[in-house]
Design a protein around this motif. Structure first.
Motif, PDB file in Angstrom:
ATOM      1  N   ALA A 246     -15.174 139.303  35.755  1.00 24.74           N
ATOM      2  CA  ALA A 246     -15.978 140.201  35.062  1.00 24.74           C
ATOM      3  C   ALA A 246     -15.814 140.042  33.582  1.00 24.74           C
ATOM      4  O   ALA A 246     -16.673 140.512  33.133  1.00 24.74           O
ATOM      5  CB  ALA A 246     -15.097 142.124  35.740  1.00 24.74           C
ATOM      6  N   LEU A 247     -15.042 139.526  33.121  1.00 20.37           N
ATOM      7  CA  LEU A 247     -14.829 139.466  32.129  1.00 20.37           C
ATOM      8  C   LEU A 247     -15.728 138.112  31.369  1.00 20.37           C
ATOM      9  O   LEU A 247     -16.512 138.114  30.184  1.00 20.37           O
ATOM     10  CB  LEU A 247     -13.074 138.892  31.274  1.00 20.37           C
ATOM     11  CG  LEU A 247     -12.881 138.280  30.308  1.00 20.37           C
ATOM     12  CD1 LEU A 247     -13.669 139.887  29.279  1.00 20.37           C
ATOM     13  CD2 LEU A 247     -11.986 138.439  29.476  1.00 20.37           C
ATOM     14  N   ALA A 248     -16.079 136.822  32.745  1.00 23.68           N
ATOM     15  CA  ALA A 248     -16.796 136.023  32.147  1.00 23.68           C
ATOM     16  C   ALA A 248     -18.388 136.597  31.566  1.00 23.68           C
ATOM     17  O   ALA A 248     -19.254 136.100  30.709  1.00 23.68           O
ATOM     18  CB  ALA A 248     -16.668 135.214  33.315  1.00 23.68           C
ATOM     19  N   ALA A 249     -18.601 137.846  32.585  1.00 22.13           N
ATOM     20  CA  ALA A 249     -19.787 138.152  32.445  1.00 22.13           C
ATOM     21  C   ALA A 249     -20.521 138.449  31.429  1.00 22.13           C
ATOM     22  O   ALA A 249     -21.370 138.827  30.749  1.00 22.13           O
ATOM     23  CB  ALA A 249     -19.782 139.106  33.820  1.00 22.13           C
ATOM     24  N   ASP A 250     -18.884 139.196  30.585  1.00 22.70           N
ATOM     25  CA  ASP A 250     -19.198 140.361  29.811  1.00 22.70           C
ATOM     26  C   ASP A 250     -19.607 139.557  28.528  1.00 22.70           C
ATOM     27  O   ASP A 250     -20.369 140.185  27.941  1.00 22.70           O
ATOM     28  CB  ASP A 250     -18.277 141.797  29.811  1.00 22.70           C
ATOM     29  CG  ASP A 250     -18.693 142.651  30.986  1.00 22.70           C
ATOM     30  OD1 ASP A 250     -19.565 142.770  31.305  1.00 22.70           O
ATOM     31  OD2 ASP A 250     -17.185 143.467  31.087  1.00 22.70           O
ATOM     32  N   CYS A 251     -18.566 138.358  28.210  1.00 22.31           N
ATOM     33  CA  CYS A 251     -18.600 137.840  27.073  1.00 22.31           C
ATOM     34  C   CYS A 251     -19.965 137.112  27.188  1.00 22.31           C
ATOM     35  O   CYS A 251     -20.672 136.593  26.456  1.00 22.31           O
ATOM     36  CB  CYS A 251     -17.434 136.463  27.607  1.00 22.31           C
ATOM     37  SG  CYS A 251     -16.174 137.078  27.535  1.00 22.31           S
ATOM     38  N   GLU A 252     -20.438 136.613  28.281  1.00 20.86           N
ATOM     39  CA  GLU A 252     -21.998 135.695  28.331  1.00 20.86           C
ATOM     40  C   GLU A 252     -22.928 136.991  28.012  1.00 20.86           C
ATOM     41  O   GLU A 252     -23.667 136.803  26.745  1.00 20.86           O
ATOM     42  CB  GLU A 252     -22.323 136.008  29.925  1.00 20.86           C
ATOM     43  CG  GLU A 252     -23.883 134.768  29.625  1.00 20.86           C
ATOM     44  CD  GLU A 252     -23.939 133.977  30.869  1.00 20.86           C
ATOM     45  OE1 GLU A 252     -25.288 133.366  31.610  1.00 20.86           O
ATOM     46  OE2 GLU A 252     -22.973 134.535  32.355  1.00 20.86           O
ATOM     47  N   ARG A 253     -22.568 137.945  28.665  1.00 18.21           N
ATOM     48  CA  ARG A 253     -23.753 139.024  27.406  1.00 18.21           C
ATOM     49  C   ARG A 253     -23.888 139.801  26.660  1.00 18.21           C
ATOM     50  O   ARG A 253     -24.992 140.173  25.416  1.00 18.21           O
ATOM     51  CB  ARG A 253     -23.969 140.785  29.026  1.00 18.21           C
ATOM     52  CG  ARG A 253     -24.071 140.042  29.901  1.00 18.21           C
ATOM     53  CD  ARG A 253     -24.046 141.501  30.725  1.00 18.21           C
ATOM     54  NE  ARG A 253     -24.882 142.784  30.827  1.00 18.21           N
ATOM     55  CZ  ARG A 253     -24.290 144.044  30.356  1.00 18.21           C
ATOM     56  NH1 ARG A 253     -23.961 144.228  31.903  1.00 18.21           N
ATOM     57  NH2 ARG A 253     -25.046 144.346  30.424  1.00 18.21           N
TER      58      ARG A 253
END
Length: 251
Positions: A144-151
């Motif tokens: 979830a953190l990885a997805a937010d970092c990418e966005r």
């Protein structure tokens, strides 16, 4: 612009955000490596030195079969950045912070491409030690953190390119700048409302800060945003999903 150069720049942003919010120039400028001045003392217990090591750093033997490593890092004073192997090549992140009375634990994945080097950036004359604990367990990345970092990396790139395109390169007029900022602001608001990671609070803090500067043509990014952006970049780096900014201008 060269993708490798952007990648390292994005990682360095994560590493240096605690020191400064002046990030917009990073996409177009490579940071020079510090002058190698350290006197490392390799041992089975780890390595130590005084001052910056330069890149690629000092010998840092890896344990056979290890899939991750936690480094107990201590330094005398000031800010530090520690990098295992070549972060740009591996798609990983250096880790940074402020030297404290107690050691901190810095963790990285180990892959077949990880080289046996550790680079440390501290001020001249500052003593440091790095003691590893290896594990045969994989590094755990928070999805979830990885997805937010990418966005957020895409949104932050949009703000950065708007400012640089207007202020530094003269490629955008005020209307084009405003249109880009408006669109990125909408996307930031959506991210703040849908984020599933610990970054949600930082995104929520950024929304009003961005809104308050919507009439500052060419200057949407400001020092007021340092605290939430530092929290975001630090969390993304620790998750080994660093922010990567895509620079549109500057060649």
């Amino acid at each position: 612009m060269n993708d490798g150069r952007l990648t390292r720049c994005g990682m360095l942003i994560g590493a240096l955000a605690a020191a400064s919010i002046v990030l917009t120039g990073c996409a177009g400028n490579a940071l020079s490596a510090p002058t190698p001045t350290a006197s490392p003392s390799p041992s089975p217990a780890g390595v130590s030195g005084t001052g910056p090591t330069g890149f690629p750093g000092v010998d840092f033997p890896l344990e056979v079969g290890a899939r991750s490593v936690s480094v107990e890092f201590a330094c005398g004073s000031g800010l530090y950045t520690v990098e295992l192997s070549d972060s740009m090549m591996l798609g990983q992140a250096p880790l940074s912070g402020e030297c404290a009375a107690s050691p901190v634990t810095l963790t990285w994945p180990i892959t077949e491409r990880t080289t046996e080097t550790l680079s440390v950036t501290v001020a001249e004359g500052v003593d440091w030690t790095a003691i590893p604990t290896f594990s045969d367990e994989d590094f755990e990345t928070d999805a979830a953190l990885a997805a937010d970092c990418e966005r957020f990396g895409v949104i932050y790139s949009a703000f950065m390119n708007a400012d640089q395109g207007y202020t530094f390169y003269g490629e955008l007029d005020a209307g084009q700048w405003a249109a880009r900022v408006d669109q990125a602001s909408i996307e930031l608001g959506a991210l703040a409302g849908s984020a599933q990671s610990e970054l949600r609070e930082s995104f929520e803090q950024l929304v009003p800060l961005v809104s308050a500067r919507a009439d500052q043509v060419g200057e949407i990014l400001s020092p007021d945003m340092q605290a939430p952006i530092s929290a975001i970049t630090g969390a993304c780096a620790a998750n080994q999903t660093p922010l990567i900014l895509q620079g549109e201008f500057g060649g």
